[in-house]
Scaffold this motif. Structure first.
Motif, mmCIF file in Angstrom:
data_model
loop_
_atom_site.group_PDB
_atom_site.id
_atom_site.type_symbol
_atom_site.label_atom_id
_atom_site.label_comp_id
_atom_site.label_asym_id
_atom_site.label_seq_id
_atom_site.Cartn_x
_atom_site.Cartn_y
_atom_site.Cartn_z
ATOM 1 N N GLN A 535 0.802 -1.218 0.000
ATOM 2 C CA GLN A 535 0.000 0.000 0.000
ATOM 3 C C GLN A 535 0.837 1.272 0.000
ATOM 4 O O GLN A 535 0.459 2.263 -0.625
ATOM 5 C CB GLN A 535 -0.941 0.008 1.220
ATOM 6 C CG GLN A 535 -1.959 -1.116 1.234
ATOM 7 C CD GLN A 535 -2.928 -1.033 0.072
ATOM 8 O OE1 GLN A 535 -3.183 0.041 -0.474
ATOM 9 N NE2 GLN A 535 -3.478 -2.167 -0.324
ATOM 10 N N GLN A 536 1.989 1.262 0.701
ATOM 11 C CA GLN A 536 2.742 2.481 0.902
ATOM 12 C C GLN A 536 4.098 2.513 0.208
ATOM 13 O O GLN A 536 4.755 3.547 0.197
ATOM 14 C CB GLN A 536 2.957 2.710 2.408
ATOM 15 C CG GLN A 536 1.688 2.992 3.181
ATOM 16 C CD GLN A 536 0.976 4.240 2.706
ATOM 17 O OE1 GLN A 536 -0.162 4.170 2.263
ATOM 18 N NE2 GLN A 536 1.631 5.384 2.776
ATOM 19 N N GLY A 537 4.533 1.401 -0.343
ATOM 20 C CA GLY A 537 5.818 1.388 -1.020
ATOM 21 C C GLY A 537 6.926 0.836 -0.145
ATOM 22 O O GLY A 537 6.820 0.772 1.084
ATOM 23 N N ALA A 538 8.046 0.464 -0.786
ATOM 24 C CA ALA A 538 9.162 -0.178 -0.082
ATOM 25 C C ALA A 538 9.804 0.695 0.987
ATOM 26 O O ALA A 538 10.144 0.194 2.072
ATOM 27 C CB ALA A 538 10.196 -0.645 -1.099
ATOM 28 N N PRO A 539 10.015 2.008 0.752
ATOM 29 C CA PRO A 539 10.674 2.813 1.799
ATOM 30 C C PRO A 539 9.917 2.822 3.122
ATOM 31 O O PRO A 539 10.532 2.975 4.185
ATOM 32 C CB PRO A 539 10.719 4.218 1.178
ATOM 33 C CG PRO A 539 10.682 3.986 -0.296
ATOM 34 C CD PRO A 539 9.808 2.783 -0.481
ATOM 35 N N PHE A 540 8.605 2.673 3.066
ATOM 36 C CA PHE A 540 7.791 2.733 4.285
ATOM 37 C C PHE A 540 8.104 1.580 5.231
ATOM 38 O O PHE A 540 7.993 1.727 6.452
ATOM 39 C CB PHE A 540 6.308 2.717 3.906
ATOM 40 C CG PHE A 540 5.374 2.952 5.057
ATOM 41 C CD1 PHE A 540 5.131 4.229 5.522
ATOM 42 C CD2 PHE A 540 4.734 1.889 5.680
ATOM 43 C CE1 PHE A 540 4.273 4.450 6.588
ATOM 44 C CE2 PHE A 540 3.873 2.093 6.741
ATOM 45 C CZ PHE A 540 3.636 3.379 7.198
ATOM 46 N N THR A 541 8.487 0.425 4.689
ATOM 47 C CA THR A 541 8.670 -0.773 5.521
ATOM 48 C C THR A 541 10.132 -1.216 5.602
ATOM 49 O O THR A 541 10.407 -2.327 6.057
ATOM 50 C CB THR A 541 7.823 -1.934 4.963
ATOM 51 O OG1 THR A 541 8.188 -2.167 3.588
ATOM 52 C CG2 THR A 541 6.346 -1.623 5.033
ATOM 53 N N THR A 542 11.074 -0.365 5.184
ATOM 54 C CA THR A 542 12.488 -0.767 5.182
ATOM 55 C C THR A 542 12.957 -1.178 6.576
ATOM 56 O O THR A 542 13.578 -2.235 6.759
ATOM 57 C CB THR A 542 13.361 0.386 4.662
ATOM 58 O OG1 THR A 542 12.969 0.697 3.324
ATOM 59 C CG2 THR A 542 14.833 -0.015 4.669
ATOM 60 N N LYS A 543 12.636 -0.365 7.571
ATOM 61 C CA LYS A 543 13.083 -0.670 8.931
ATOM 62 C C LYS A 543 12.390 -1.917 9.481
ATOM 63 O O LYS A 543 13.017 -2.724 10.183
ATOM 64 C CB LYS A 543 12.830 0.528 9.846
ATOM 65 C CG LYS A 543 13.696 1.737 9.515
ATOM 66 C CD LYS A 543 13.425 2.889 10.478
ATOM 67 C CE LYS A 543 14.316 4.089 10.158
ATOM 68 N NZ LYS A 543 14.080 5.230 11.076
ATOM 69 N N LEU A 544 11.113 -2.049 9.175
ATOM 70 C CA LEU A 544 10.375 -3.220 9.673
ATOM 71 C C LEU A 544 10.941 -4.499 9.072
ATOM 72 O O LEU A 544 11.108 -5.511 9.779
ATOM 73 C CB LEU A 544 8.887 -3.085 9.327
ATOM 74 C CG LEU A 544 8.165 -1.856 9.887
ATOM 75 C CD1 LEU A 544 6.720 -1.835 9.424
ATOM 76 C CD2 LEU A 544 8.227 -1.850 11.414
ATOM 77 N N GLU A 545 11.244 -4.481 7.788
ATOM 78 C CA GLU A 545 11.834 -5.664 7.147
ATOM 79 C C GLU A 545 13.226 -5.936 7.722
ATOM 80 O O GLU A 545 13.620 -7.103 7.897
ATOM 81 C CB GLU A 545 11.910 -5.452 5.640
ATOM 82 C CG GLU A 545 10.546 -5.466 4.956
ATOM 83 C CD GLU A 545 10.629 -5.157 3.478
ATOM 84 O OE1 GLU A 545 10.054 -5.927 2.691
ATOM 85 O OE2 GLU A 545 11.270 -4.148 3.110
ATOM 86 N N GLY A 546 13.967 -4.852 8.022
ATOM 87 C CA GLY A 546 15.282 -5.033 8.630
ATOM 88 C C GLY A 546 15.185 -5.687 9.993
ATOM 89 O O GLY A 546 16.035 -6.518 10.360
ATOM 90 N N MET A 547 14.152 -5.335 10.769
ATOM 91 C CA MET A 547 13.959 -5.945 12.088
ATOM 92 C C MET A 547 13.675 -7.437 11.968
ATOM 93 O O MET A 547 14.230 -8.248 12.727
ATOM 94 C CB MET A 547 12.819 -5.240 12.816
ATOM 95 C CG MET A 547 13.135 -3.806 13.215
ATOM 96 S SD MET A 547 11.677 -2.908 13.796
ATOM 97 C CE MET A 547 11.312 -3.799 15.321
ATOM 98 N N ILE A 548 12.806 -7.786 11.007
ATOM 99 C CA ILE A 548 12.495 -9.209 10.812
ATOM 100 C C ILE A 548 13.744 -9.969 10.388
ATOM 101 O O ILE A 548 14.021 -11.079 10.874
ATOM 102 C CB ILE A 548 11.379 -9.365 9.755
ATOM 103 C CG1 ILE A 548 10.066 -8.758 10.259
ATOM 104 C CG2 ILE A 548 11.179 -10.834 9.405
ATOM 105 C CD1 ILE A 548 9.458 -9.459 11.438
ATOM 106 N N ASN A 549 14.527 -9.362 9.509
ATOM 107 C CA ASN A 549 15.755 -10.023 9.051
ATOM 108 C C ASN A 549 16.746 -10.164 10.202
ATOM 109 O O ASN A 549 17.382 -11.219 10.376
ATOM 110 C CB ASN A 549 16.371 -9.210 7.917
ATOM 111 C CG ASN A 549 17.603 -9.881 7.343
ATOM 112 O OD1 ASN A 549 17.529 -10.974 6.805
ATOM 113 N ND2 ASN A 549 18.754 -9.222 7.463
ATOM 114 N N ASP A 550 16.878 -9.108 11.016
ATOM 115 C CA ASP A 550 17.752 -9.181 12.206
ATOM 116 C C ASP A 550 17.328 -10.310 13.129
ATOM 117 O O ASP A 550 18.158 -11.053 13.660
ATOM 118 C CB ASP A 550 17.684 -7.859 12.970
ATOM 119 C CG ASP A 550 18.758 -6.885 12.508
ATOM 120 O OD1 ASP A 550 19.489 -7.232 11.568
ATOM 121 O OD2 ASP A 550 18.841 -5.786 13.079
#
Length: 812
Positions: A535-550
């Motif tokens: 809905q909001q594009g990749a930049p909106f969830t960059t940090k959230l995806e980084g947290m899941i990857n971490d």
């Protein structure tokens, strides 16, 4: 009914002459055949008068007698096969010789005169007599009956006149560039009969149609036959080469006479009829009943067109009906207090709502009032939900109790409202864009209106907290139901203006779920993030995806570390570590804490082990996010207590002796400030699980007077439990707001520079509008935009136009 039929109703139509004396048909055929054969053998010319007498006596008069009698048994062959061939041979023989003996013109003129004579002597007089007497319904019906009868029989007469003299159309007419006998016949009917009775026929037809509307019996075939005359008359001025009546009926009609002489009057009377009917319905019926009657009326009008009117009239007729029944009373019908749209929405009258939508969709701009009413209804229901929450907050404040952002009832009620309204838009309103926009705007207004009583519990926070309940497993859902509720939560998220605030709060909650391992599943977390990304594009969830990857990579690292620690020594405690990337996770205020000897040793071991693997990385320990399982042995039972690292260090102060200690003693021993120590001890001595006892007020802590000791008599039904503690960073929301405002300023600056770099020169209002349009994650106000413009002017990115202070120029 075909053009060549003689119906029983046609019996005796062409009155005015007595039936001619006629011999029996077989005898007549024999005489004609003998005469035609004899003349064919002769080389001498066939005299005009002699031949015409044979054709008139044995052909034209016979046909007129049959039409007068209404004998349709011989209509297909009124002269018999031999008789017709003989008559045609005679007429052809009279025109087959070249020179002075070619009687083509004479036969053509006499044929035309015969058709004219039929109309002037037999048809017109009777219709004029009836016209003068047709002042009642019965009189009008009688006029239609006689008119239809004469028209049907006249078509048969013209048909056979053309058949008897067909060779004239093929030869004389073609060579002389004059009208065919069929075209002349239709023109004669128009000029001799139609123009004299068209008004009375039209009025009688409209009267019959209104009787049909009133539910009275009407002869559809009669009405249809009379109506069909009007488009046929339009052919008279358009075609002069019609070969046969059958061909004329198949030609695309010219509707100028039909429209001018019949349709216009019909539409006018229809408008008046339904204007009167609709007023009566409105006075005595509710909105649903009115709409049912209007729906039936429209269906009936459509049926009437198919039954006896020309197809081109359907759209015009229905438009008139819709204007009088629907458009004229739309606002009244929709706004009726007891049965209008609001009442139907409240009572879930789906069938009536769908009927209302279907009917008003036919009217130009007819859906706008419905969509506005729908929006106001949704807004009212949503506002009521928020008002209930506001009332609860007010009640809690009046009682001196604290408010909570954990309010699942509010979000569940909003979800239920959205679910219901969305179903209505799909099922009842055919997903019409106006209703979709109305629902979106209403819920946007609802969700972006916060409580004036609690500035720390915005609707965004309440929504994020509910999402945390779902993903944290506090609400038990199956896999399929979980996916459904996540879809619905994302739809509510889209209605929020401050999406950047939602993102930051969501990140805080996601960190807690991941680190405390309270996620329903990692798949569900990824699924929610993918929805936001879509809905909001990749930049909106960059940090959230980084947290899941971490979290995923950190789990593997922790397992490797524990295996190393298990192999290298006898571990006195189980020590797990999560390594987090600083840019992805929420920042935490650094707090000192004196760890136990075992924890310090384990921490040192990990530092050394990690440095061997990643020599260029620097670790910063965040104790506030850690948790510890402490075994507590009391007088009656031992318990496994899950606590924070700060709580664990405070409990270890009482290990062994359990003697009385002051707040100051404990803070000095674990190296924390008094405010932090106060929060820690409050959770241990004043919370649900009181594992410590204290002097003084059991609900509050007095920093200077209270003493703390182990509650040796502590008991609990649970052998394993978690002791909750309020967040140490009490200013967390304020910090998020501060950081968010700063980030918003940067975003507006970037957008302003990007716009001006492209446009070079722009007025103030246009620039503000462009910024508002391009900002996707929050709703900027004009004050903020104006402040950022002034800041860019000071930093010499922009300057004001010397000629117009409200226009800005980009400075490269």
């Amino acid at each position: 009914e075909t053009d060549s039929q003689i119906t029983p109703a046609a019996s005796g139509c062409m009155r005015g002459e007595p039936q001619s004396e006629r011999m029996r048909a077989p005898e007549r055929e024999t005489v004609l055949l003998h005469y035609a054969t004899l003349k064919s053998k002769e080389t001498a010319d066939l005299p005009l008068e002699e031949g015409w007498e044979k054709i008139k006596t044995n052909g034209i008069n016979v046909l007129l007698d049959l039409l007068l009698d209404g004998d349709n048994s011989t209509e297909d062959r009124p002269f018999g096969n031999k008789g017709y061939v003989s008559l045609y041979t005679i007429s052809y023989r009279m025109c087959s010789n070249a020179g002075s003996c070619d009687h083509s013109k004479a036969l053509y003129d006499r044929s035309v005169n015969e058709m004219r004579k039929v109309l002037t002597d037999r048809v017109l007089p009777e219709l004029q007599r009836i016209k003068k007497a047709s002042t009642t319904d019965k009189g009008g019906e009688h006029l239609l009956l006689r008119f239809s009868c004469h028209w049907t029989n006249y078509k048969i007469f013209v048909k056979w006149m053309q058949q008897l003299f067909r060779h004239l159309d093929n030869g004389y007419v073609a060579n002389s560039s004059i009208a065919t006998l069929t075209s002349v016949g239709l023109n004669l009917f128009h000029d001799t009969v139609f123009i004299h009775v068209k008004r009375e026929v039209r009025n009688s037809l409209v009267d019959a149609i209104e009787r049909d509307r009133d539910g009275k019996a009407v002869d559809f075939d009669l009405v249809r036959n009379c109506v069909n005359v009007f488009p046929t008359m339009g052919l008279c001025s358009k075609f002069a080469d019609l070969k046969t009546i059958q061909a004329a009926m198949l030609v695309q009609p010219d509707l100028h006479i039909y429209e001018a002489e019949f349709e216009t009057y019909l539409l006018e009377k229809t408008s008046g009829y339904y204007a009167c009917q609709s007023r009566q319905w409105l006075e005595s019926n509710s909105t649903p009943t009115y709409l049912k009657k209007a729906e039936m009326a429209l269906e009936s009008e459509s049926r009437r067109v198919h039954s006896y009117l020309h197809a081109s009239s359907e759209s015009k007729l229905l438009a008139v009906c819709e204007a009088e029944m629907l458009q004229a009373h739309e606002k009244t019908l929709i706004s009726q207090e007891t049965s209008g749209m609001n009442a139907l929405l409240t009572q879930d009258q789906d069938d009536d709502l769908k009927r209302m939508f279907t009917l008003f969709r036919r009217v130009p701009q007819g859906l706008l009032p419905m969509a506005l009413t729908f929006k106001q209804y949704v807004l009212s229901k949503g506002s009521d939900i928020l008002q209930n929450r506001f009332n609860l907050l007010e009640h809690l404040k009046a009682e001196g109790k604290s408010t909570s952002i954990d309010d699942p009832m509010t979000i569940e009620t909003l979800l239920s409202l959205h679910r219901k309204m969305k179903r209505m838009v799909a099922d009842l309103f055919s997903k019409d864009i106006k209703f979709q926009r109305a629902l979106r705007e209403a819920l946007q207004d609802v969700l972006n209106t916060d409580s004036p009583l609690d500035h720390h519990a915005s609707n965004v926070q309440v929504l994020v907290t509910y999402t945390d309940r779902v993903l944290g497993g506090k609400i038990k859902l199956g896999e399929e139901d979980l996916e459904i509720i996540l879809d619905e939560l994302i739809e509510l998220f889209l209605f929020i203006s401050d999406k950047d605030l939602y993102s930051e709060l969501y990140r805080e909650q996601l960190a807690k779920r991941l680190l405390s391992q309270k996620c329903v599943s990692l798949h569900a977390e990824k699924s929610m993030i993918i929805r936001m990304k879509t809905q909001q594009g990749a930049p909106f969830t960059t940090k959230l995806e980084g947290m899941i990857n971490d979290f995923t990579v950190g789990g593997d690292l922790d397992r490797t570390w524990r295996a190393h620690r298990k192999d290298s020594s006898n571990e006195p405690i189980q020590f797990s570590v999560r390594v987090l990337t600083q840019g992805f996770w929420p920042t935490q205020k650094h707090r000192d804490l004196h760890l136990s000897r075992e924890m310090i040793a384990a921490k040192s071991d990990f530092d050394a082990w990690y440095k061997e693997k990643h020599s260029h990385r620097i670790l910063s320990w965040v104790y506030v996010l850690g948790d510890v399982t402490v075994k507590g042995t009391f007088e009656f039972r031992s318990y496994a207590m899950t606590v924070t690292t700060f709580q664990a260090m405070a409990l270890l102060c009482f290990s062994g002796s359990g003697h009385n200690m002051t707040l100051r003693d404990i803070c000095e021993q674990i190296h924390v400030d008094p405010a932090t120590g106060k929060r820690v001890l409050h959770s241990l001595a004043c919370g649900k699980y009181k594992v410590l006892t204290k002097t003084g007020n059991p609900r509050t802590i007095n920093s200077s007077k209270d003493h703390f000791a182990t509650e040796r008599a502590f008991t609990s039904k649970l052998r394993r439990f978690a002791i909750q503690m309020s967040a140490l960073d009490g200013e967390g929301k304020k910090k998020i707001d501060h950081d968010l405002q700063q980030q918003r300023c940067y975003n507006v600056d970037a957008i302003l520079v990007r716009i001006m770099k492209t446009r070079r020169r722009l007025g103030h209002q246009e620039l503000v509008g462009e910024v508002i349009h391009q900002v996707q994650t929050f709703r900027p106000d004009s004050k903020l935009i104006r402040q950022r413009i002034e800041g860019l002017i000071e930093r010499e990115y922009l300057q004001r136009d010397a000629a117009d202070s409200k226009t800005y120029l980009y400075l490269p």
